[in-house]
Design a protein around this motif. Structure first.
Motif, mmCIF file in Angstrom:
data_model
loop_
_atom_site.group_PDB
_atom_site.id
_atom_site.type_symbol
_atom_site.label_atom_id
_atom_site.label_comp_id
_atom_site.label_asym_id
_atom_site.label_seq_id
_atom_site.Cartn_x
_atom_site.Cartn_y
_atom_site.Cartn_z
ATOM 1 N N UNK A 176 0.826 -1.226 0.000
ATOM 2 C CA UNK A 176 0.000 0.000 0.000
ATOM 3 C C UNK A 176 0.848 1.258 0.000
ATOM 4 N N UNK A 177 1.935 1.252 0.771
ATOM 5 C CA UNK A 177 2.769 2.440 0.925
ATOM 6 C C UNK A 177 3.860 2.557 -0.139
ATOM 7 N N UNK A 178 3.990 1.569 -0.986
ATOM 8 C CA UNK A 178 5.060 1.561 -1.978
ATOM 9 C C UNK A 178 4.828 2.513 -3.138
ATOM 10 N N UNK A 179 5.868 2.692 -3.896
ATOM 11 C CA UNK A 179 5.815 3.543 -5.095
ATOM 12 C C UNK A 179 5.168 2.740 -6.228
ATOM 13 N N UNK A 180 4.187 3.337 -6.883
ATOM 14 C CA UNK A 180 3.427 2.646 -7.933
ATOM 15 C C UNK A 180 3.993 2.954 -9.314
ATOM 16 N N UNK A 181 3.984 1.936 -10.165
ATOM 17 C CA UNK A 181 4.378 2.062 -11.570
ATOM 18 C C UNK A 181 3.265 1.482 -12.425
ATOM 19 N N UNK A 182 3.075 2.045 -13.608
ATOM 20 C CA UNK A 182 2.049 1.536 -14.532
ATOM 21 C C UNK A 182 2.699 0.973 -15.778
ATOM 22 N N UNK A 183 2.299 -0.261 -16.132
ATOM 23 C CA UNK A 183 2.731 -0.864 -17.397
ATOM 24 C C UNK A 183 1.870 -0.333 -18.530
ATOM 25 N N UNK A 184 2.328 -0.514 -19.751
ATOM 26 C CA UNK A 184 1.587 -0.049 -20.932
ATOM 27 C C UNK A 184 0.208 -0.685 -21.032
ATOM 28 N N UNK A 185 0.070 -1.922 -20.513
ATOM 29 C CA UNK A 185 -1.226 -2.604 -20.585
ATOM 30 C C UNK A 185 -2.185 -2.176 -19.468
ATOM 31 N N UNK A 186 -1.754 -1.218 -18.612
ATOM 32 C CA UNK A 186 -2.601 -0.703 -17.538
ATOM 33 C C UNK A 186 -2.386 -1.392 -16.192
#
Length: 185
Positions: free
Chosen positions: A121-131
């Motif tokens: 929950x507290x981590x840094x989020x990344x988004x892939x090209x597929x969402x």
């Protein structure tokens, strides 16, 4: 005469090297670093991968990129939990003289994924090209000397966990781990 002398010297050198090479004691087939790992079921990454694909009856894609660091060993094992709750492919990349050069790939069937609660929950989020998303977090704490920086994501019916020793976190950053994750096709 000089050709004859050169040929004799070359043959003499070849013969001496052959005798010397055959008198050296053969080294173990398994480097010392590998022995403890082999005792607990580690083998070549290819064999472990095939074993896990057979166990789970589906293809498992690995990242094609590695962190920008040197490794001397890479080993894998397929953990087959009889309760069918903790099946996992574990791959370790190590360097025999630089303990901090430690990178791991752990892959589980999505049905047996781990939650990670607050860390996720507290981590840094990344988004892939597929969402889909990846989450980066660390297990290092101010009280602990060590720990791992982890990128967690799901792809193709698997949960992937890419981990690197936190001592090299400034060299293998969250962005580097995400780049490796993007190489899973």
């Amino acid at each position: 005469m000089s050709r004859f002398l050169i040929i004799c010297l070359l043959l003499s050198n070849l013969f001496t090297n052959e005798i010397f090479a055959s008198s050296v004691a053969p080294q173990s087939d398994v480097p010392q670093l590998d022995e403890p790992y082999i005792e607990i079921g580690y083998k070549s990454v290819g064999k472990a991968l095939k074993e896990c694909e057979t166990l789970n009856q589906r293809e498992l894609k690995l990242p094609i990129k590695l962190p920008p660091m040197e490794f001397t060993h890479h080993l894998g094992r397929c953990v087959n939990d009889k309760e069918n709750y903790n099946d996992e492919l574990q791959i370790e990349y190590l360097h025999e003289s630089h303990g901090k050069n430690h990178y791991m790939i752990d892959v589980r069937p999505i049905e047996q994924k781990l939650a990670y609660g607050k860390l996720k929950r507290d981590g840094k989020k990344y988004k892939f090209k597929d969402g889909s998303e990846a989450v980066y977090f660390t297990t290092k704490s101010p009280k602990a000397r060590g720990g791992f920086n982890i990128l967690l994501f799901e792809k193709n019916g698997w949960q992937y966990r890419l981990s690197v020793d936190s001592r090299i976190g400034n060299h293998v950053t969250a962005d580097v781990l995400f780049g490796i994750a993007e190489s899973v096709k």
